[in-house]
Scaffold this active site. Sequence first.
Site, mmCIF file in Angstrom:
data_model
loop_
_atom_site.group_PDB
_atom_site.id
_atom_site.type_symbol
_atom_site.label_atom_id
_atom_site.label_comp_id
_atom_site.label_asym_id
_atom_site.label_seq_id
_atom_site.Cartn_x
_atom_site.Cartn_y
_atom_site.Cartn_z
ATOM 1 N N LYS A 281 0.870 -1.179 0.000
ATOM 2 C CA LYS A 281 0.000 0.000 0.000
ATOM 3 C C LYS A 281 0.906 1.228 0.000
ATOM 4 O O LYS A 281 1.521 1.568 1.015
ATOM 5 C CB LYS A 281 -0.935 0.019 1.205
ATOM 6 C CG LYS A 281 -1.975 1.127 1.097
ATOM 7 C CD LYS A 281 -2.950 1.118 2.246
ATOM 8 C CE LYS A 281 -4.104 2.068 1.962
ATOM 9 N NZ LYS A 281 -3.708 3.417 1.541
ATOM 10 N N ARG A 286 -3.766 8.324 -5.721
ATOM 11 C CA ARG A 286 -4.437 7.338 -6.567
ATOM 12 C C ARG A 286 -4.651 7.919 -7.959
ATOM 13 O O ARG A 286 -5.092 9.066 -8.113
ATOM 14 C CB ARG A 286 -5.783 6.970 -5.934
ATOM 15 C CG ARG A 286 -6.569 5.858 -6.651
ATOM 16 C CD ARG A 286 -6.083 4.503 -6.262
ATOM 17 N NE ARG A 286 -6.914 3.442 -6.820
ATOM 18 C CZ ARG A 286 -7.911 2.838 -6.169
ATOM 19 N NH1 ARG A 286 -8.224 3.214 -4.936
ATOM 20 N NH2 ARG A 286 -8.592 1.861 -6.730
#
Length: 589
Positions: A281, A286
């Site tokens: 992660k 994003r």
Amino acid sequence: MRHIRAIAWKLPPSSYCGQAQPLTKSVPPITPVSVLSHRGNSGGYPSRHAGRRVVGAVGHNAGVLLQELVRTSDAVAAVPGRRAKVAEIAALLRRASPGEVPVAVAFLAGELRQRQIGVGYAALGDLPHSDSGAAEPTLTLAETDAVFAAVGAATGPGSQADRRRLLAALFERATPGERSFLVRLLAGDLRQGALAGLMAEAVAGAAGVPTAEVRRAYLLGGSLPAVAEAALAGAGPEAATAALRSVGLQVGRPLRPMLAASAANVASAFERLPAAAAEWKIDGIRIQVHRRAGEVRVFTRTLDDITSRVPEVTDAVRSLGAQSLVIDGEVVALREDGRPQPFQVTAGRVGSQVDVDRQRAEVALTPFFFDLLHLDGRDLIDAPASERQALMAAVVGAGLLVPRLVTADVAAAEAFFADAIARGHEGVVVKSLDAPYTAGRRGGDWIKVKPRHTLDLVVLAAEWGHGRRRGWLSNLHLGARDPATGGLVMLGKTFKGLTDQVLGWQTERLLELADPAEARPPADPRAAYGVLRVRPELVVEIAFDGVQASSRYPGGLTLRFARVIRYRPDKPAAEADSIDAVRALWTGG
């Protein structure tokens, strides 16, 4: 005339507070609307008596009144059950015309159709207060939306004065209840519980179609107001279903990203997904990248186009061996040793549009991809994850793929997690091997695992809640001890993690600590607003995901994703954690 002071309120200079920040940034101009040229009645808007429509034997105004939506908003905030909330919203949507539906959906979701219109706290502070206003409701949804569009369209010299004039005229026509709603809507502080999932159910209920049809169209189309308009524009469920099914994935039009649930640790995640892939992660931004031939566009998780700001991403995707694709990933600024820069470095680079070539040379970005949604004419969102991964690996070089481990061995996954943390990343995301790409959903097929940090902090002040939390002290101002001065340093705020029971308890306790005592509300607390300062005696345990730099607070740091775990009435403020403990967690030095 009294004016709003809660919105414009700023803490006085002290050892625990920094400068209040504007609510929004300026936005590009949009096409002006006709409201700018309306004349002839109070406030410069067309009369609500301009026309009427009849539904059955009942006469209705030509437009749904804003007051009707405010009443629905209040009802949604007041009722605890999901079905009751859905029923209230669906009933309003059935009364709205197709053109009013997207406005109603946006407002009830706590958003503007224009998203940002360049209105900050200072502008709201100059508007008439909600304890006065029009005696009778006359504003329609369409009029209100048109004013917001006009405010957003105001640019150039004098635009700030134009915005304030337009908003003042709107507020002069609004009732006290409408004024209160509009302030909370513009401030992004509606908090009534009408989130996207619930709104999708309400749209489905109003249109008479399965919720899955609305949800899929929303995920692929990206705009719930637009999807609602399509669903409610036809004559019955069959027409609505056909309209919704016509919405599909289009290369160049962003779709909402798939989201992850959370687990406390790797073992818990693997209990839900026994055989899965664990991926790093990465603490970046994003991105969703669309390529059609030589054209590449890059979007954020909020569907904003940032193509011009990230040439590293467009160059990387143009080098791939595909003519058309949609690929999901993350972009991050890395140090020379490969460790990620602090999140704010990445966010600052991606957020800036100034001299991108110079910034690229100074702070280079690296994309990492982890899912493939479309490849050379084939949509892949319904394909199992294992198939999408295999196709992506054949197109994307290993250096652009997020590191991943496919395993059913919890110990191996825990070692992979520890390695990701050691390399400076947030943790891992555990993903089902069989799941489709359920865009926009936070289901159980992706589960994120991050180390949890906690601190015992002191409550310095609290803000009166809105919507469902009206009458309760909600948003907490948090501080750490400063051993150097003996005072307290404010680190940020949070309203997360609070149940109704805790909200009731903390309101009662904080009112006892009000400083000065005269600051307590004299009568009904549901009418209270603004900030209540308290004696710094109450300690609360706060969980958070990390520490980041902040110029807003004097300590220079704030907590990321802070939420309340529990109160510590057994612990004196003198034993709360210090600012030194926070600095020890800061990795940006």
